[in-house]
Design a protein around this motif. Structure first.
Motif, PDB file in Angstrom:
ATOM      1  N   THR A   1       0.865  -1.192   0.000  1.00  0.00           N
ATOM      2  CA  THR A   1       0.000   0.000   0.000  1.00  0.00           C
ATOM      3  C   THR A   1       0.894   1.232   0.000  1.00  0.00           C
ATOM      4  OG1 THR A   1      -0.056   0.133   2.402  1.00  0.00           O
ATOM      5  CG2 THR A   1      -1.829  -1.141   1.361  1.00  0.00           C
ATOM      6  N   MET A   2       0.309   2.391  -0.284  1.00  0.00           N
ATOM      7  CA  MET A   2       1.083   3.630  -0.293  1.00  0.00           C
ATOM      8  C   MET A   2       1.613   3.960   1.099  1.00  0.00           C
ATOM      9  SD  MET A   2       1.370   4.267  -3.324  1.00  0.00           S
ATOM     10  CE  MET A   2       2.397   5.709  -3.206  1.00  0.00           C
ATOM     11  N   ALA A   3       0.847   3.617   2.143  1.00  0.00           N
ATOM     12  CA  ALA A   3       1.297   3.894   3.509  1.00  0.00           C
ATOM     13  C   ALA A   3       2.608   3.162   3.788  1.00  0.00           C
ATOM     14  CB  ALA A   3       0.215   3.472   4.499  1.00  0.00           C
ATOM     15  N   LYS A   4       2.682   1.889   3.347  1.00  0.00           N
ATOM     16  CA  LYS A   4       3.915   1.121   3.545  1.00  0.00           C
ATOM     17  C   LYS A   4       5.045   1.697   2.707  1.00  0.00           C
ATOM     18  CE  LYS A   4       1.424  -3.150   4.571  1.00  0.00           C
ATOM     19  NZ  LYS A   4       0.957  -4.431   3.984  1.00  0.00           N
ATOM     20  N   ILE A   5       4.724   2.140   1.485  1.00  0.00           N
ATOM     21  CA  ILE A   5       5.768   2.665   0.599  1.00  0.00           C
ATOM     22  C   ILE A   5       6.401   3.929   1.188  1.00  0.00           C
ATOM     23  CG2 ILE A   5       6.196   3.722  -1.672  1.00  0.00           C
ATOM     24  CD1 ILE A   5       4.262   1.695  -2.886  1.00  0.00           C
ATOM     25  N   ILE A   6       5.577   4.843   1.704  1.00  0.00           N
ATOM     26  CA  ILE A   6       6.182   6.073   2.240  1.00  0.00           C
ATOM     27  C   ILE A   6       6.889   5.811   3.572  1.00  0.00           C
ATOM     28  CG2 ILE A   6       4.678   7.708   0.989  1.00  0.00           C
ATOM     29  CD1 ILE A   6       3.209   8.068   3.708  1.00  0.00           C
ATOM     30  N   ASP A   7       6.592   4.673   4.206  1.00  0.00           N
ATOM     31  CA  ASP A   7       7.346   4.273   5.401  1.00  0.00           C
ATOM     32  C   ASP A   7       8.666   3.591   5.045  1.00  0.00           C
ATOM     33  OD1 ASP A   7       5.681   5.275   7.261  1.00  0.00           O
ATOM     34  OD2 ASP A   7       4.643   3.403   7.734  1.00  0.00           O
ATOM     35  N   GLY A   8       8.969   3.489   3.763  1.00  0.00           N
ATOM     36  CA  GLY A   8      10.248   2.897   3.370  1.00  0.00           C
ATOM     37  C   GLY A   8      10.219   1.400   3.175  1.00  0.00           C
ATOM     38  N   GLN A   9       9.015   0.813   3.131  1.00  0.00           N
ATOM     39  CA  GLN A   9       8.946  -0.615   2.841  1.00  0.00           C
ATOM     40  C   GLN A   9       8.719  -0.830   1.344  1.00  0.00           C
ATOM     41  OE1 GLN A   9       6.209  -2.843   5.435  1.00  0.00           O
ATOM     42  NE2 GLN A   9       6.104  -1.024   6.707  1.00  0.00           N
ATOM     43  N   PHE A  10       8.932  -2.067   0.895  1.00  0.00           N
ATOM     44  CA  PHE A  10       8.706  -2.478  -0.493  1.00  0.00           C
ATOM     45  C   PHE A  10       9.306  -1.462  -1.478  1.00  0.00           C
ATOM     46  CE2 PHE A  10       5.192  -4.586   1.919  1.00  0.00           C
ATOM     47  CZ  PHE A  10       5.716  -5.859   1.806  1.00  0.00           C
ATOM     48  N   CYS A  11       8.525  -0.995  -2.442  1.00  0.00           N
ATOM     49  CA  CYS A  11       9.061  -0.060  -3.445  1.00  0.00           C
ATOM     50  C   CYS A  11       9.709   1.145  -2.762  1.00  0.00           C
ATOM     51  CB  CYS A  11       7.966   0.452  -4.376  1.00  0.00           C
ATOM     52  SG  CYS A  11       6.750  -0.761  -4.889  1.00  0.00           S
ATOM     53  N   GLY A  12       9.213   1.501  -1.583  1.00  0.00           N
ATOM     54  CA  GLY A  12       9.677   2.684  -0.873  1.00  0.00           C
ATOM     55  C   GLY A  12      11.089   2.562  -0.328  1.00  0.00           C
ATOM     56  N   ALA A  13      11.626   1.334  -0.294  1.00  0.00           N
ATOM     57  CA  ALA A  13      13.015   1.168   0.137  1.00  0.00           C
ATOM     58  C   ALA A  13      13.966   1.841  -0.846  1.00  0.00           C
ATOM     59  CB  ALA A  13      13.339  -0.323   0.279  1.00  0.00           C
ATOM     60  N   CYS A  14      13.544   1.984  -2.083  1.00  0.00           N
ATOM     61  CA  CYS A  14      14.402   2.608  -3.103  1.00  0.00           C
ATOM     62  C   CYS A  14      13.767   3.863  -3.710  1.00  0.00           C
ATOM     63  CB  CYS A  14      14.689   1.627  -4.224  1.00  0.00           C
ATOM     64  SG  CYS A  14      15.489   0.112  -3.669  1.00  0.00           S
ATOM     65  N   HIS A  15      12.464   3.828  -3.927  1.00  0.00           N
ATOM     66  CA  HIS A  15      11.806   4.984  -4.544  1.00  0.00           C
ATOM     67  C   HIS A  15      11.559   6.043  -3.469  1.00  0.00           C
ATOM     68  CE1 HIS A  15      11.456   3.472  -8.613  1.00  0.00           C
ATOM     69  NE2 HIS A  15      11.341   2.289  -8.052  1.00  0.00           N
ATOM     70  N   ASN A  16      12.681   6.618  -2.999  1.00  0.00           N
ATOM     71  CA  ASN A  16      12.633   7.546  -1.878  1.00  0.00           C
ATOM     72  C   ASN A  16      13.407   8.826  -2.181  1.00  0.00           C
ATOM     73  OD1 ASN A  16      15.186   6.530  -1.949  1.00  0.00           O
ATOM     74  ND2 ASN A  16      15.121   5.544   0.057  1.00  0.00           N
TER      75      ASN A  16
ATOM     76  N   GLU B   1      16.482   8.910  -3.055  1.00  0.00           N
ATOM     77  CA  GLU B   1      17.917   8.724  -2.847  1.00  0.00           C
ATOM     78  C   GLU B   1      18.489   7.675  -3.783  1.00  0.00           C
ATOM     79  OE1 GLU B   1      18.916   8.221   1.306  1.00  0.00           O
ATOM     80  OE2 GLU B   1      17.466   9.803   1.787  1.00  0.00           O
ATOM     81  N   ILE B   2      17.905   6.462  -3.739  1.00  0.00           N
ATOM     82  CA  ILE B   2      18.380   5.410  -4.630  1.00  0.00           C
ATOM     83  C   ILE B   2      17.692   5.548  -5.983  1.00  0.00           C
ATOM     84  CG2 ILE B   2      18.433   2.899  -4.965  1.00  0.00           C
ATOM     85  CD1 ILE B   2      18.705   2.693  -1.910  1.00  0.00           C
ATOM     86  N   SER B   3      16.444   5.945  -5.966  1.00  0.00           N
ATOM     87  CA  SER B   3      15.688   6.139  -7.202  1.00  0.00           C
ATOM     88  C   SER B   3      14.728   7.312  -7.004  1.00  0.00           C
ATOM     89  CB  SER B   3      14.924   4.861  -7.537  1.00  0.00           C
ATOM     90  OG  SER B   3      14.165   5.057  -8.707  1.00  0.00           O
ATOM     91  N   TRP B   4      14.081   7.711  -8.093  1.00  0.00           N
ATOM     92  CA  TRP B   4      13.154   8.842  -7.998  1.00  0.00           C
ATOM     93  C   TRP B   4      12.043   8.540  -6.993  1.00  0.00           C
ATOM     94  CZ3 TRP B   4       9.021   6.164  -9.632  1.00  0.00           C
ATOM     95  CH2 TRP B   4       9.200   5.243 -10.664  1.00  0.00           C
ATOM     96  N   SER B   5      11.450   9.599  -6.459  1.00  0.00           N
ATOM     97  CA  SER B   5      10.589   9.395  -5.302  1.00  0.00           C
ATOM     98  C   SER B   5       9.120   9.284  -5.678  1.00  0.00           C
ATOM     99  CB  SER B   5      10.821  10.503  -4.282  1.00  0.00           C
ATOM    100  OG  SER B   5      10.652  11.748  -4.907  1.00  0.00           O
ATOM    101  N   VAL B   6       8.331   9.097  -4.636  1.00  0.00           N
ATOM    102  CA  VAL B   6       6.948   8.644  -4.755  1.00  0.00           C
ATOM    103  C   VAL B   6       6.025   9.604  -5.498  1.00  0.00           C
ATOM    104  CG1 VAL B   6       4.975   7.874  -3.382  1.00  0.00           C
ATOM    105  CG2 VAL B   6       7.254   7.303  -2.667  1.00  0.00           C
ATOM    106  N   GLU B   7       6.391  10.884  -5.589  1.00  0.00           N
ATOM    107  CA  GLU B   7       5.426  11.799  -6.214  1.00  0.00           C
ATOM    108  C   GLU B   7       5.240  11.558  -7.715  1.00  0.00           C
ATOM    109  OE1 GLU B   7       8.068  12.732  -4.467  1.00  0.00           O
ATOM    110  OE2 GLU B   7       9.244  14.292  -5.469  1.00  0.00           O
ATOM    111  N   ASN B   8       6.078  10.710  -8.303  1.00  0.00           N
ATOM    112  CA  ASN B   8       5.910  10.381  -9.728  1.00  0.00           C
ATOM    113  C   ASN B   8       4.878   9.268  -9.898  1.00  0.00           C
ATOM    114  OD1 ASN B   8       8.170  12.060 -10.889  1.00  0.00           O
ATOM    115  ND2 ASN B   8       9.254  10.858  -9.356  1.00  0.00           N
ATOM    116  N   CYS B   9       3.653   9.568  -9.517  1.00  0.00           N
ATOM    117  CA  CYS B   9       2.602   8.543  -9.482  1.00  0.00           C
ATOM    118  C   CYS B   9       2.516   7.778 -10.792  1.00  0.00           C
ATOM    119  CB  CYS B   9       1.248   9.178  -9.195  1.00  0.00           C
ATOM    120  SG  CYS B   9       1.253  10.406  -7.886  1.00  0.00           S
ATOM    121  N   GLY B  10       2.529   8.518 -11.904  1.00  0.00           N
ATOM    122  CA  GLY B  10       2.260   7.901 -13.205  1.00  0.00           C
ATOM    123  C   GLY B  10       3.333   6.957 -13.690  1.00  0.00           C
TER     124      GLY B  10
END
Lengths: 235, 146
Positions: B84-99, B101-110
């Motif tokens: 879920t998005m809540a987990k992603i912004i907490d740095g889990q799953f995709c959020g471990a990289c899409h933050n 720093e390692i990759s572009w961040s979550v605001e690139n929804c599309g």
């Protein structure tokens, strides 16, 4: 003419007309969709030389075979990404990334093992640190196959270059030679080797059998004869 | 003629209808998408977002399977991680990289939410999807012995 008088179009809300028309077209297009892609394509083709127009559309040459027409399609044309989404057009087309990589005839059409071993790719083994080296183990496990197919060799080396021991042991395979029952049906259903092969690592197709079935049988090997007879059919 | 007049008045409606039906016809019957692309659609459709599409080929050029499937704990099951998005912004799953720093961040929804609406959760191009007939199921040993 009478219909027009009974049903004055002015009074039909335009939204309703839109919905009705869409439904009509949807029905028409679904009738087409019910046929296989092959049938649809053949209808556009001219009759092949020596084949008359009278051959029924039901008797097309390939009724079920579907060929990958658009290999490594760019995201916006691949049928999964929405072309109406702007991001879909920013995504990298696979072909651009695959230039220069060793090829195969299945899956991504890339030989990932060779690409890695020959140094064309340098994927990280650690999320942050690009310098961490993988824990590679070079141990081949031969699994004799009862059928006429060449025996299966499971190579630990290419697997441990990509994966960690804990990805397979102990959940998928007990780490002991011969302790696991594996057969082709289970693999095709997505168990054992099929957890990865047929989903992300190379798929199960006629052209990939020999990747796993790679150790030829001894020269004098003959397939075991069936014991079934008419009187005793199940033995 | 009343009919043709009405049709001219409703040309907009007809244009829309035509566009709609063309779109329906254009949806391909067998998608040629890249092998191992994962469509993740446990919640996205219901929340009015396009399904997320995860490209394995793109990530495995940059990371080995171990990073995601051992270190980050992604299970080997499309849709099986209940992302879920809540987990992603907490740095889990995709959020471990899409933050950022390692990759572009979550605001690139599309970039992630790029799937055609309504596409079900799946691993695309799998051997099972390509079988002509429903998969072969092995006889259980009991049936075989009789």
């Amino acid at each position: 003419m009478t219909i027009i008088k009974i049903l004055p179009l002015k009074q039909v809300p335009s939204k309703l007309a839109v919905i009705a028309l869409i439904c009509l077209f949807a029905i028409v297009s679904n009738v087409n969709a019910a046929e296989t892609g092959a049938t649809k394509k053949s209808m556009k083709l001219k009759p092949v030389q020596g084949q008359s127009d009278k051959v029924s559309k039901a008797n097309v040459f390939n009724r079920l075979l579907k060929k990958d027409k658009n290999k490594n399609a760019p995201p916006a044309e691949d049928g999964i990404h929405d072309p109406a989404n702007e991001g879909s057009h920013v995504l990298q087309p696979p072909k651009v990334a695959y230039v220069g990589l060793p090829t195969t005839e299945f899956g991504n059409y890339v030989d990932w093992v060779q690409a890695l071993q020959k140094g064309y790719l340098k994927p990280r083994y650690d999320r942050m640190d690009p310098k961490v080296e993988p824990l590679v183990m070079d141990l081949d496990i031969v699994r004799p196959v009862k059928a006429s197919m060449p025996d299966v060799v499971f190579p630990h080396k290419p697997h441990t270059q990509w994966l960690h021991c804990s990805n397979c042991h102990p959940k998928i395979f007990i780490p002991q030679k011969g302790a696991n029952q594996i057969n082709m049906a289970a693999i095709m259903l997505g168990e054992k080797c099929g957890v990865c092969h047929g989903k992300v690592s190379f798929p199960i197709t006629t052209k990939s059998c020999k990747k796993c079935h790679s150790k030829p049988k001894p020269k004098n090997w003959k397939p075991p004869l069936s014991q079934a007879s008419v009187k005793n059919p199940w033995r | 003629m009343k009919l043709s007049l009405d049709f001219i008045v409703k040309w907009k409606a007809i244009l829309f209808a035509l566009m709609g039906s063309v779109a329906i016809i254009m949806i391909p019957q067998s998608a040629p998408a890249e092998y191992a692309d994962v469509v993740i659609n446990n919640y996205a459709d219901a929340a009015g977002m396009r399904p997320a599409v995860f490209p394995h080929w793109y990530h495995r050029i940059r990371f080995r399977c171990k990073v995601c499937h051992a270190d980050l704990g992604f299970k080997f099951k499309a849709g099986g991680n209940k992302i879920t998005m809540a987990k992603i912004i907490d740095g889990q799953f995709c959020g471990a990289c899409h933050n950022g720093e390692i990759s572009w961040s979550v605001e690139n929804c599309g970039m992630c939410h790029s799937g055609i609406p309504g596409t079900p959760t799946q691993i695309h191009g799998s051997t099972i999807q390509k079988l002509v007939a429903p998969q072969y199921k092995a006889l259980s040993d009991k049936k075989r012995v009789q």
